[in-house]
Design a protein around this motif. Sequence first.
Motif, PDB file in Angstrom:
ATOM      1  N   GLY A  49      -4.887   0.117   8.162  1.00  0.00           N
ATOM      2  CA  GLY A  49      -5.275  -0.437   6.876  1.00  0.00           C
ATOM      3  C   GLY A  49      -4.482   0.091   5.710  1.00  0.00           C
ATOM      4  O   GLY A  49      -3.647   0.995   5.825  1.00  0.00           O
ATOM      5  N   VAL A  50      -4.767  -0.472   4.536  1.00  0.00           N
ATOM      6  CA  VAL A  50      -4.008  -0.137   3.331  1.00  0.00           C
ATOM      7  C   VAL A  50      -4.209   1.309   2.910  1.00  0.00           C
ATOM      8  O   VAL A  50      -3.284   1.961   2.409  1.00  0.00           O
ATOM      9  CB  VAL A  50      -4.382  -1.104   2.180  1.00  0.00           C
ATOM     10  CG1 VAL A  50      -5.811  -0.870   1.718  1.00  0.00           C
ATOM     11  CG2 VAL A  50      -3.421  -0.956   1.009  1.00  0.00           C
ATOM     12  N   VAL A  51      -5.400   1.853   3.115  1.00  0.00           N
ATOM     13  CA  VAL A  51      -5.675   3.234   2.704  1.00  0.00           C
ATOM     14  C   VAL A  51      -4.801   4.217   3.477  1.00  0.00           C
ATOM     15  O   VAL A  51      -4.273   5.185   2.919  1.00  0.00           O
ATOM     16  CB  VAL A  51      -7.176   3.567   2.898  1.00  0.00           C
ATOM     17  CG1 VAL A  51      -7.431   5.047   2.669  1.00  0.00           C
ATOM     18  CG2 VAL A  51      -8.017   2.734   1.943  1.00  0.00           C
ATOM     19  N   ASP A  52      -4.618   3.959   4.770  1.00  0.00           N
ATOM     20  CA  ASP A  52      -3.815   4.845   5.606  1.00  0.00           C
ATOM     21  C   ASP A  52      -2.329   4.755   5.269  1.00  0.00           C
ATOM     22  O   ASP A  52      -1.544   5.615   5.665  1.00  0.00           O
ATOM     23  CB  ASP A  52      -4.049   4.491   7.081  1.00  0.00           C
ATOM     24  CG  ASP A  52      -3.600   5.605   8.010  1.00  0.00           C
ATOM     25  OD1 ASP A  52      -3.716   6.781   7.622  1.00  0.00           O
ATOM     26  OD2 ASP A  52      -3.125   5.305   9.121  1.00  0.00           O
ATOM     27  N   ALA A  53      -1.947   3.706   4.552  1.00  0.00           N
ATOM     28  CA  ALA A  53      -0.541   3.531   4.172  1.00  0.00           C
ATOM     29  C   ALA A  53      -0.188   4.289   2.898  1.00  0.00           C
ATOM     30  O   ALA A  53       0.975   4.313   2.489  1.00  0.00           O
ATOM     31  CB  ALA A  53      -0.232   2.042   3.982  1.00  0.00           C
ATOM     32  N   ILE A  54      -1.170   4.901   2.272  1.00  0.00           N
ATOM     33  CA  ILE A  54      -0.945   5.621   1.013  1.00  0.00           C
ATOM     34  C   ILE A  54      -0.513   7.055   1.300  1.00  0.00           C
ATOM     35  O   ILE A  54      -1.085   7.732   2.149  1.00  0.00           O
ATOM     36  CB  ILE A  54      -2.215   5.591   0.147  1.00  0.00           C
ATOM     37  CG1 ILE A  54      -2.494   4.159  -0.313  1.00  0.00           C
ATOM     38  CG2 ILE A  54      -2.080   6.521  -1.063  1.00  0.00           C
ATOM     39  CD1 ILE A  54      -3.840   3.967  -0.969  1.00  0.00           C
ATOM     40  N   GLY A  55       0.488   7.518   0.573  1.00  0.00           N
ATOM     41  CA  GLY A  55       0.984   8.875   0.748  1.00  0.00           C
ATOM     42  C   GLY A  55       2.150   8.940   1.718  1.00  0.00           C
ATOM     43  O   GLY A  55       2.629   7.936   2.231  1.00  0.00           O
ATOM     44  N   ASN A  56       2.625  10.172   1.971  1.00  0.00           N
ATOM     45  CA  ASN A  56       3.791  10.398   2.833  1.00  0.00           C
ATOM     46  C   ASN A  56       4.986   9.563   2.371  1.00  0.00           C
ATOM     47  O   ASN A  56       5.729   9.005   3.191  1.00  0.00           O
ATOM     48  CB  ASN A  56       3.453  10.097   4.293  1.00  0.00           C
ATOM     49  CG  ASN A  56       2.447  11.068   4.858  1.00  0.00           C
ATOM     50  OD1 ASN A  56       2.629  12.282   4.756  1.00  0.00           O
ATOM     51  ND2 ASN A  56       1.367  10.556   5.418  1.00  0.00           N
ATOM     52  N   LYS A  76      10.260  12.034  -5.746  1.00  0.00           N
ATOM     53  CA  LYS A  76       9.228  11.610  -4.793  1.00  0.00           C
ATOM     54  C   LYS A  76       8.890  10.160  -5.090  1.00  0.00           C
ATOM     55  O   LYS A  76       8.367   9.826  -6.154  1.00  0.00           O
ATOM     56  CB  LYS A  76       7.981  12.483  -4.967  1.00  0.00           C
ATOM     57  CG  LYS A  76       6.930  12.298  -3.869  1.00  0.00           C
ATOM     58  CD  LYS A  76       7.158  13.269  -2.749  1.00  0.00           C
ATOM     59  CE  LYS A  76       5.928  13.377  -1.839  1.00  0.00           C
ATOM     60  NZ  LYS A  76       5.935  12.377  -0.751  1.00  0.00           N
ATOM     61  N   CYS A  77       9.196   9.270  -4.136  1.00  0.00           N
ATOM     62  CA  CYS A  77       9.123   7.823  -4.384  1.00  0.00           C
ATOM     63  C   CYS A  77       7.700   7.281  -4.287  1.00  0.00           C
ATOM     64  O   CYS A  77       7.351   6.537  -3.353  1.00  0.00           O
ATOM     65  CB  CYS A  77      10.030   7.084  -3.417  1.00  0.00           C
ATOM     66  SG  CYS A  77      11.768   7.473  -3.624  1.00  0.00           S
ATOM     67  N   GLU A  78       6.890   7.607  -5.278  1.00  0.00           N
ATOM     68  CA  GLU A  78       5.498   7.172  -5.290  1.00  0.00           C
ATOM     69  C   GLU A  78       5.351   5.673  -5.568  1.00  0.00           C
ATOM     70  O   GLU A  78       4.297   5.101  -5.319  1.00  0.00           O
ATOM     71  CB  GLU A  78       4.711   7.983  -6.319  1.00  0.00           C
ATOM     72  CG  GLU A  78       4.535   9.440  -5.937  1.00  0.00           C
ATOM     73  CD  GLU A  78       3.735   9.594  -4.660  1.00  0.00           C
ATOM     74  OE1 GLU A  78       2.543   9.249  -4.642  1.00  0.00           O
ATOM     75  OE2 GLU A  78       4.319  10.054  -3.656  1.00  0.00           O
ATOM     76  N   PHE A  79       6.405   5.059  -6.067  1.00  0.00           N
ATOM     77  CA  PHE A  79       6.343   3.613  -6.314  1.00  0.00           C
ATOM     78  C   PHE A  79       6.299   2.821  -5.006  1.00  0.00           C
ATOM     79  O   PHE A  79       6.064   1.616  -5.009  1.00  0.00           O
ATOM     80  CB  PHE A  79       7.526   3.146  -7.171  1.00  0.00           C
ATOM     81  CG  PHE A  79       8.883   3.439  -6.591  1.00  0.00           C
ATOM     82  CD1 PHE A  79       9.449   2.583  -5.647  1.00  0.00           C
ATOM     83  CD2 PHE A  79       9.607   4.554  -6.986  1.00  0.00           C
ATOM     84  CE1 PHE A  79      10.703   2.841  -5.115  1.00  0.00           C
ATOM     85  CE2 PHE A  79      10.866   4.821  -6.455  1.00  0.00           C
ATOM     86  CZ  PHE A  79      11.414   3.962  -5.510  1.00  0.00           C
ATOM     87  N   SER A  85       2.158   2.798  -7.184  1.00  0.00           N
ATOM     88  CA  SER A  85       2.266   3.983  -8.037  1.00  0.00           C
ATOM     89  C   SER A  85       1.605   5.203  -7.414  1.00  0.00           C
ATOM     90  O   SER A  85       0.876   5.114  -6.417  1.00  0.00           O
ATOM     91  CB  SER A  85       1.637   3.722  -9.420  1.00  0.00           C
ATOM     92  OG  SER A  85       0.242   3.914  -9.384  1.00  0.00           O
ATOM     93  N   VAL A  86       1.851   6.337  -8.048  1.00  0.00           N
ATOM     94  CA  VAL A  86       1.274   7.610  -7.618  1.00  0.00           C
ATOM     95  C   VAL A  86      -0.249   7.601  -7.706  1.00  0.00           C
ATOM     96  O   VAL A  86      -0.934   8.370  -7.025  1.00  0.00           O
ATOM     97  CB  VAL A  86       1.861   8.760  -8.488  1.00  0.00           C
ATOM     98  CG1 VAL A  86       1.384   8.639  -9.930  1.00  0.00           C
ATOM     99  CG2 VAL A  86       1.505  10.126  -7.919  1.00  0.00           C
ATOM    100  N   LYS A  87      -0.799   6.703  -8.524  1.00  0.00           N
ATOM    101  CA  LYS A  87      -2.243   6.663  -8.733  1.00  0.00           C
ATOM    102  C   LYS A  87      -3.020   6.148  -7.521  1.00  0.00           C
ATOM    103  O   LYS A  87      -4.247   6.260  -7.482  1.00  0.00           O
ATOM    104  CB  LYS A  87      -2.568   5.806  -9.962  1.00  0.00           C
ATOM    105  CG  LYS A  87      -2.019   6.361 -11.273  1.00  0.00           C
ATOM    106  CD  LYS A  87      -2.628   7.708 -11.621  1.00  0.00           C
ATOM    107  CE  LYS A  87      -2.167   8.186 -12.993  1.00  0.00           C
ATOM    108  NZ  LYS A  87      -2.789   9.466 -13.378  1.00  0.00           N
ATOM    109  N   ASP A  88      -2.321   5.584  -6.535  1.00  0.00           N
ATOM    110  CA  ASP A  88      -3.005   5.160  -5.314  1.00  0.00           C
ATOM    111  C   ASP A  88      -3.728   6.339  -4.667  1.00  0.00           C
ATOM    112  O   ASP A  88      -4.838   6.212  -4.148  1.00  0.00           O
ATOM    113  CB  ASP A  88      -2.000   4.587  -4.317  1.00  0.00           C
ATOM    114  CG  ASP A  88      -1.590   3.167  -4.646  1.00  0.00           C
ATOM    115  OD1 ASP A  88      -1.842   2.718  -5.780  1.00  0.00           O
ATOM    116  OD2 ASP A  88      -1.004   2.500  -3.776  1.00  0.00           O
ATOM    117  N   ILE A 120      -4.832  -0.460 -11.545  1.00  0.00           N
ATOM    118  CA  ILE A 120      -4.237  -1.272 -10.486  1.00  0.00           C
ATOM    119  C   ILE A 120      -4.491  -0.644  -9.122  1.00  0.00           C
ATOM    120  O   ILE A 120      -4.791  -1.335  -8.142  1.00  0.00           O
ATOM    121  CB  ILE A 120      -2.731  -1.465 -10.739  1.00  0.00           C
ATOM    122  CG1 ILE A 120      -2.523  -2.365 -11.968  1.00  0.00           C
ATOM    123  CG2 ILE A 120      -2.029  -2.050  -9.516  1.00  0.00           C
ATOM    124  CD1 ILE A 120      -1.089  -2.464 -12.440  1.00  0.00           C
ATOM    125  N   SER A 121      -4.382   0.680  -9.046  1.00  0.00           N
ATOM    126  CA  SER A 121      -4.635   1.363  -7.775  1.00  0.00           C
ATOM    127  C   SER A 121      -6.091   1.219  -7.345  1.00  0.00           C
ATOM    128  O   SER A 121      -6.377   0.980  -6.168  1.00  0.00           O
ATOM    129  CB  SER A 121      -4.269   2.847  -7.897  1.00  0.00           C
ATOM    130  OG  SER A 121      -2.870   3.004  -8.075  1.00  0.00           O
TER     131      SER A 121
END
Length: 427
Positions: A49-56, A76-79, A85-88, A120-121
């Motif tokens: 899911g989308v949550v698991d795609a956040i980070g790393n 660090k490519c948070e975009f 964005s980093v706010k995710d 947005i996040s």
Amino acid sequence: MAPVRTTGGAIVAATAAFSISMALFSYFLLFKRTSSTLHSNKKKKPRTGVVDAIGNTPLIRINSLSEATGCEILGKCEFLNPGGSVKDRVAVKIIEEALESGDLAPGGVVTEGSAGSTAISLATVAPAFGCKCHVVIPDDAAIEKSQILEALGANVERVRPVSITHKDHYVNIARRRAVEANELAAKHKKPSQVDGKTRDQMDDCPPDQEKENPSFLSLCNGGFFADQFENLANFRAHYEGTGPEIWEQTGGSLDAFVAAAGTGGTVAGVSKFLLEKSPKIKCFLIDPPGSGLFNKVTRGVMYTKEEAEGRRLKNPFDTITEGIGINRLTKNFVMAKLDGAFRGTDKEAVEMSRFLMKNDGLFLGSSSSMNCIGAVRVAKALGPGHTIVTILCDSGMRHLSKFYDAKYLSQHGLTPTASGLEFMSIK
């Protein structure tokens, strides 16, 4: 000397040895290929899911700035997070903790006052938790942010910018919306009819009045104010996630970290984690125009002498760098461990964005560009040979109507003119 004769047995032995060697070599190649395939497949395993795609997110070398300064400047490519964005990271942490504590009920609405990225996040990840989102946003924020929010299904409320002390500041309105949602949810939980009275008569909440709050009525399961500025889940998202990732990706070989602050969560979480790992690492703030954090870090007071004794304006400067800079201390920011601070200007941020797009193919937003200004400032202060990490918070995609609009920039005297890094005093 008589010639050496090779017997038939020796030939057979040599042939056998060669065959065995080739077999072992072939097996080694097959094993290596199989191992590589398995390892590759493991890496490519789908995330849940989308949550698991956040980070790393990847940490990249910004070639142009590294070569110009003699330092290794890494971003660090948070975009590249799903919400851009980093706010995710913050959105997920806030919702997870709220659901675990019971402050947010499944099917409830998350409310937030945001200049754009956090909103947005939240709108991106809330549906993954079975929740909805109501956002209050200042109406001077780039219009595409509201458009993105609406496309994501969030209820968007645009309001005039006022001081945080005003009851109608967008953050204060968002807080009220959560209270209203909880009140509506409580009313809907009452019996539909008692002693012959309809629910509407009993609750003193006629249908016409309820229609004014359609976003809440459709949920009827309460609200939760995300409170990104004061909620320490923000800090924890970076202390537990972003900081450890930077440490691992650099192998602990970094000399400095620098970032701007809005809520303060990123700079606080990352700086605290890194300094716990190595006290030798220096952490810095880069502060945009109109923000008082530079003075707080460098002088111990939030305002300059000229701004003291009640002479300070409520909105002293309307910076083009949305989402960073603030004139109060948040619970998140006070957790930061900083060695110093630098100033950046709007013109520098605009020039930096164009320089990076031209030389590195990096299409960055205003806060990301300001962070790169900070990285160069730190590189010049420390000298060549150091490794400096910053955050590439978001891309330029949600900054088209202001930060990347030639007409808007011209009206504010911000038209980029530099051919290189001369705006940073680098030839």
